[in-house]
Design a protein around this motif. Sequence first.
Motif, mmCIF file in Angstrom:
data_model
loop_
_atom_site.group_PDB
_atom_site.id
_atom_site.type_symbol
_atom_site.label_atom_id
_atom_site.label_comp_id
_atom_site.label_asym_id
_atom_site.label_seq_id
_atom_site.Cartn_x
_atom_site.Cartn_y
_atom_site.Cartn_z
ATOM 1 N N GLY A 231 -109.496 32.894 2.925
ATOM 2 C CA GLY A 231 -109.588 32.612 4.349
ATOM 3 C C GLY A 231 -108.388 31.892 4.933
ATOM 4 N N ILE A 232 -107.415 31.520 4.129
ATOM 5 C CA ILE A 232 -106.266 30.766 4.619
ATOM 6 C C ILE A 232 -105.284 31.703 5.286
ATOM 7 N N LYS A 233 -104.813 31.326 6.455
ATOM 8 C CA LYS A 233 -103.844 32.129 7.204
ATOM 9 C C LYS A 233 -102.449 31.550 6.976
ATOM 10 N N GLY A 234 -101.471 32.437 6.849
ATOM 11 C CA GLY A 234 -100.082 32.008 6.686
ATOM 12 C C GLY A 234 -99.805 31.524 5.274
ATOM 13 N N PRO A 235 -98.521 31.380 4.944
ATOM 14 C CA PRO A 235 -98.168 30.987 3.572
ATOM 15 C C PRO A 235 -98.492 29.527 3.289
ATOM 16 N N ALA A 236 -99.079 29.288 2.135
ATOM 17 C CA ALA A 236 -99.325 27.920 1.670
ATOM 18 C C ALA A 236 -98.203 27.572 0.709
ATOM 19 N N VAL A 237 -97.589 26.432 0.909
ATOM 20 C CA VAL A 237 -96.479 26.002 0.067
ATOM 21 C C VAL A 237 -96.834 24.649 -0.527
ATOM 22 N N THR A 238 -96.566 24.498 -1.806
ATOM 23 C CA THR A 238 -96.821 23.242 -2.478
ATOM 24 C C THR A 238 -95.619 22.891 -3.333
ATOM 25 N N ARG B 1 -94.694 28.934 -3.359
ATOM 26 C CA ARG B 1 -95.461 29.515 -2.262
ATOM 27 C C ARG B 1 -96.542 30.435 -2.800
ATOM 28 N N ARG B 2 -97.668 30.356 -2.158
ATOM 29 C CA ARG B 2 -98.831 31.154 -2.528
ATOM 30 C C ARG B 2 -98.538 32.622 -2.241
ATOM 31 N N PHE B 3 -99.088 33.494 -3.067
ATOM 32 C CA PHE B 3 -98.970 34.929 -2.817
ATOM 33 C C PHE B 3 -99.850 35.293 -1.632
ATOM 34 N N THR B 4 -99.328 36.119 -0.749
ATOM 35 C CA THR B 4 -100.113 36.591 0.387
ATOM 36 C C THR B 4 -100.908 37.822 -0.041
ATOM 37 N N PRO B 5 -101.948 38.168 0.706
ATOM 38 C CA PRO B 5 -102.689 39.396 0.394
ATOM 39 C C PRO B 5 -101.774 40.637 0.398
ATOM 40 N N GLU B 6 -100.792 40.655 1.276
ATOM 41 C CA GLU B 6 -99.859 41.781 1.334
ATOM 42 C C GLU B 6 -99.021 41.860 0.056
ATOM 43 N N GLU B 7 -98.548 40.704 -0.431
ATOM 44 C CA GLU B 7 -97.784 40.681 -1.674
ATOM 45 C C GLU B 7 -98.657 41.102 -2.856
ATOM 46 N N ASP B 8 -99.914 40.661 -2.862
ATOM 47 C CA ASP B 8 -100.845 41.081 -3.912
ATOM 48 C C ASP B 8 -100.964 42.606 -3.922
ATOM 49 N N GLN B 9 -101.138 43.195 -2.743
ATOM 50 C CA GLN B 9 -101.305 44.646 -2.630
ATOM 51 C C GLN B 9 -100.059 45.373 -3.130
ATOM 52 N N ILE B 10 -98.883 44.902 -2.730
ATOM 53 C CA ILE B 10 -97.622 45.512 -3.172
ATOM 54 C C ILE B 10 -97.506 45.426 -4.688
ATOM 55 N N ALA B 11 -97.778 44.252 -5.236
ATOM 56 C CA ALA B 11 -97.659 44.060 -6.683
ATOM 57 C C ALA B 11 -98.613 44.977 -7.439
#
Length: 134
Positions: free
Chosen positions: A67-74, A82-92
């Motif tokens: 449910g988190i919007k935008g990149p999470a960085v820690t 940086r957290r993987f986005t749903p788009e990056e997950d799909q590409i991978a």
Amino acid sequence: MKKANTIMTSRRRLTEDEIEEIVRLRELGHSYEWIGKKLGCSRETVSWHCCRLGVEPPKSAWRSWDGIKGPAVTKRGNHLVRRFTPEEDQIALEMRSSGATISEIARKLNRRVNSVIGRLNALARREARREQAA
């Protein structure tokens, strides 16, 4: 002449049994720190093996990132993660299923190889959990 203070750490390799114990304990919901103390290794070692193998605590013990919007960085150590986005997950996932190497995926996503390995493992374990629940 003054000697510089340096900290020397000895690194030992964990056995397969110890790594399996890390997985078991993490999936029961124990913290990295608690597991590290129990097995006599660092929190970072436990964290690395969990990341490498895609191990997460049970759903009740962790917060979903869905449910988190935008990149999470820690900050981890001396660098930002940086957290993987749903788009990056799909590409991978698409690249991997079409036969791309981990290195090719990492270059495409501008990520480190070990980060991609950990993420693909995490996604595979999540999928396995969903199948078990169904």
